[in-house]
Design a protein around this motif. Structure first.
Motif, PDB file in Angstrom:
ATOM      1  N   PRO A 192       0.822  -1.200   0.067  1.00 18.58           N
ATOM      2  CA  PRO A 192      -0.054  -0.115  -0.151  1.00 18.58           C
ATOM      3  C   PRO A 192       0.728   1.135  -0.018  1.00 18.58           C
ATOM      4  O   PRO A 192       0.471   2.251  -0.357  1.00 18.58           O
ATOM      5  N   ALA A 193       2.138   1.236   0.457  1.00 14.40           N
ATOM      6  CA  ALA A 193       2.872   2.325   0.510  1.00 14.40           C
ATOM      7  C   ALA A 193       3.104   2.912  -0.909  1.00 14.40           C
ATOM      8  O   ALA A 193       3.727   3.990  -1.263  1.00 14.40           O
ATOM      9  N   LEU A 194       2.978   1.971  -1.857  1.00 12.21           N
ATOM     10  CA  LEU A 194       3.342   2.324  -3.432  1.00 12.21           C
ATOM     11  C   LEU A 194       2.041   2.911  -4.220  1.00 12.21           C
ATOM     12  O   LEU A 194       2.192   3.596  -5.402  1.00 12.21           O
ATOM     13  N   ILE A 195       0.649   2.961  -3.335  1.00 15.89           N
ATOM     14  CA  ILE A 195      -0.438   3.452  -3.911  1.00 15.89           C
ATOM     15  C   ILE A 195      -0.511   4.720  -3.305  1.00 15.89           C
ATOM     16  O   ILE A 195      -0.728   5.042  -2.373  1.00 15.89           O
ATOM     17  N   TYR A 196      -0.319   5.809  -4.246  1.00 17.94           N
ATOM     18  CA  TYR A 196      -0.382   7.229  -3.960  1.00 17.94           C
ATOM     19  C   TYR A 196      -1.882   7.802  -4.360  1.00 17.94           C
ATOM     20  O   TYR A 196      -2.235   8.882  -3.793  1.00 17.94           O
ATOM     21  N   GLY A 197      -2.502   7.138  -5.146  1.00 19.31           N
ATOM     22  CA  GLY A 197      -3.947   7.557  -5.615  1.00 19.31           C
ATOM     23  C   GLY A 197      -4.801   6.552  -6.308  1.00 19.31           C
ATOM     24  O   GLY A 197      -4.158   5.559  -6.650  1.00 19.31           O
ATOM     25  N   VAL A 198      -6.242   6.791  -6.177  1.00 21.65           N
ATOM     26  CA  VAL A 198      -6.985   6.001  -7.166  1.00 21.65           C
ATOM     27  C   VAL A 198      -7.883   6.768  -7.971  1.00 21.65           C
ATOM     28  O   VAL A 198      -8.400   7.937  -7.746  1.00 21.65           O
ATOM     29  N   HIS A 199      -7.988   6.430  -9.280  1.00 23.06           N
ATOM     30  CA  HIS A 199      -8.838   6.901 -10.062  1.00 23.06           C
ATOM     31  C   HIS A 199      -9.919   6.104 -10.270  1.00 23.06           C
ATOM     32  O   HIS A 199      -9.942   5.033 -10.939  1.00 23.06           O
ATOM     33  N   PHE A 200     -11.233   6.410  -9.807  1.00 18.57           N
ATOM     34  CA  PHE A 200     -12.289   5.776  -9.985  1.00 18.57           C
ATOM     35  C   PHE A 200     -12.910   5.627 -10.822  1.00 18.57           C
ATOM     36  O   PHE A 200     -13.392   7.096 -11.443  1.00 18.57           O
ATOM     37  N   CYS A 201     -13.004   4.911 -12.031  1.00 19.25           N
ATOM     38  CA  CYS A 201     -13.581   5.132 -13.627  1.00 19.25           C
ATOM     39  C   CYS A 201     -14.110   3.900 -14.018  1.00 19.25           C
ATOM     40  O   CYS A 201     -13.714   2.770 -13.592  1.00 19.25           O
ATOM     41  N   GLN A 233     -16.265  -3.280  -8.532  1.00 15.02           N
ATOM     42  CA  GLN A 233     -16.329  -3.645  -7.097  1.00 15.02           C
ATOM     43  C   GLN A 233     -15.050  -4.534  -6.830  1.00 15.02           C
ATOM     44  O   GLN A 233     -14.495  -4.401  -5.709  1.00 15.02           O
ATOM     45  N   ALA A 234     -14.627  -5.215  -7.604  1.00 13.44           N
ATOM     46  CA  ALA A 234     -13.419  -6.025  -7.377  1.00 13.44           C
ATOM     47  C   ALA A 234     -12.137  -5.176  -7.328  1.00 13.44           C
ATOM     48  O   ALA A 234     -11.367  -5.528  -6.366  1.00 13.44           O
ATOM     49  N   PHE A 235     -12.123  -4.335  -8.221  1.00 17.63           N
ATOM     50  CA  PHE A 235     -11.057  -3.412  -8.032  1.00 17.63           C
ATOM     51  C   PHE A 235     -10.992  -2.635  -6.843  1.00 17.63           C
ATOM     52  O   PHE A 235     -10.081  -2.184  -6.153  1.00 17.63           O
ATOM     53  N   VAL A 236     -12.181  -2.093  -6.524  1.00 22.75           N
ATOM     54  CA  VAL A 236     -12.246  -1.450  -5.012  1.00 22.75           C
ATOM     55  C   VAL A 236     -11.793  -2.147  -3.777  1.00 22.75           C
ATOM     56  O   VAL A 236     -11.237  -1.852  -3.082  1.00 22.75           O
ATOM     57  N   ALA A 237     -12.526  -3.406  -4.117  1.00 22.76           N
ATOM     58  CA  ALA A 237     -12.132  -4.428  -2.876  1.00 22.76           C
ATOM     59  C   ALA A 237     -10.605  -4.614  -2.883  1.00 22.76           C
ATOM     60  O   ALA A 237     -10.150  -4.937  -1.662  1.00 22.76           O
ATOM     61  N   TYR A 293      -4.753   0.647   1.907  1.00 20.99           N
ATOM     62  CA  TYR A 293      -4.719   2.199   1.209  1.00 20.99           C
ATOM     63  C   TYR A 293      -5.951   2.904   1.995  1.00 20.99           C
ATOM     64  O   TYR A 293      -6.895   2.421   2.113  1.00 20.99           O
ATOM     65  N   ASP A 294      -5.523   4.085   2.317  1.00 24.07           N
ATOM     66  CA  ASP A 294      -6.310   4.829   2.875  1.00 24.07           C
ATOM     67  C   ASP A 294      -6.242   6.393   2.432  1.00 24.07           C
ATOM     68  O   ASP A 294      -6.594   7.338   3.319  1.00 24.07           O
ATOM     69  N   GLY A 295      -5.903   6.754   1.288  1.00 27.00           N
ATOM     70  CA  GLY A 295      -5.545   7.831   0.848  1.00 27.00           C
ATOM     71  C   GLY A 295      -6.862   8.530  -0.126  1.00 27.00           C
ATOM     72  O   GLY A 295      -7.888   8.131   0.163  1.00 27.00           O
TER      73      GLY A 295
END
Length: 274
Positions: free
Chosen positions: A191-200, A229-233, A240-242
């Motif tokens: 999760p330290a490598l995930i800086y953001g999420v583009h929900f699309c 839903q699978a990608f969100v999960a 990740y909590d950003g």
């Protein structure tokens, strides 16, 4: 979790309007679209007054999206890239924005895979080194229409870099469109490598169809082919909590009233992630 208005979703708005829209529609942050931000700065605006406006509405700048063409390699093109990167990094610092996004273009598509990754690694390495003194980090977005187009490619670049301020944005469409990465691959990430999420959402091109994002991504989440839903999960399972930012690249929706589409994007995303 921070829900951030994505400036691409309100494509025909401007920076100050996006601030007001985000405030009025219930977002906690903004992912500024770089074209709007540069236009604002080149026409009398400044980062100090923009930061004051954000603070007045208790909004965070989560990301500046995006510095394009990290695969530039001719001397002139590369000099332009580094100059722009330094300017945007300084603006990010003034806005107390933690993250700048880096996207490839098509400058190195004709080169070999090894050459392309060498160029991108060298460019990002120089940019990241400059950003370290400001505490700015950089999220790589691999682009499905380019030849730098998969999660493994981005991870290889990160593995080559001796830095801690380069990571990834999880863009569901880019993950899905090339058919290489799965939700499980996302779930396996640090999760330290995930800086953001583009929900699309969106779809893959049909045989012979061009890689036109304004066509392939012109879907509200839940209307396209992606298992949202699978990608969100998968993202949530990493811890990740950003920032989560609903990105809608749709000329039809861009003609809606800006607050209406911002509200629709937030409501739609909240149904999946809350």
């Amino acid at each position: 979790m921070i829900k951030a208005l994505h400036g691409a979703s309100t494509f025909h708005s401007n920076v100050l309007s996006d601030v007001e829209i985000a405030h009025q529609t219930g977002y906690q942050g903004i992912e500024f679209f770089i074209d709007k931000l540069v236009r604002y700065l080149e026409n009398g605006g400044n980062a100090t007054s923009l930061k004051q406006r954000l603070d007045a509405h208790q909004l965070q700048t989560t990301c500046i999206n995006a510095l394009m063409g990290i695969d530039r390699h001719s001397a002139q093109d590369r000099d332009a890239l580094i100059t722009q990167a330094r300017r945007i990094t300084e603006v990010a610092n003034q806005l107390e924005c933690p993250t700048v996004q880096l996207n490839p273009g098509h400058y190195a598509d004709h080169l070999s895979h090894a050459q392309r990754l060498d160029i991108i690694t060298e460019n990002i390495g120089e940019i990241a080194q400059f950003g370290e003194k400001y505490g700015i980090r950089y999220q790589i977005e691999f682009i499905a229409s380019s030849e730098f187009n998969t999660l493994p490619m981005a991870l290889e670049v990160i593995d080559r870099l001796a830095t801690t301020n380069v990571g990834l944005v999880m863009d569901f469409w880019h993950l899905y469109a090339r058919g290489v990465s799965t939700p499980q691959d996302v779930a396996n990430l640090d999760p330290a490598l995930i800086y953001g999420v583009h929900f699309c959402d969106g779809r893959k091109p049909q045989a012979g169809e061009a890689w036109d994002e304004t066509v392939l991504r012109a879907y509200m989440p839940g209307e396209g082919e992606i298992d949202i839903q699978a990608f969100v999960a998968a993202v949530k399972s990493t811890g990740y909590d950003g920032a989560w930012s609903p990105e809608l690249i749709s000329p039809r929706h861009w003609e809606y009233e800006h607050s209406a589409i911002a509200t629709a994007c937030l409501h739609n995303m909240s149904q999946f992630i809350d």
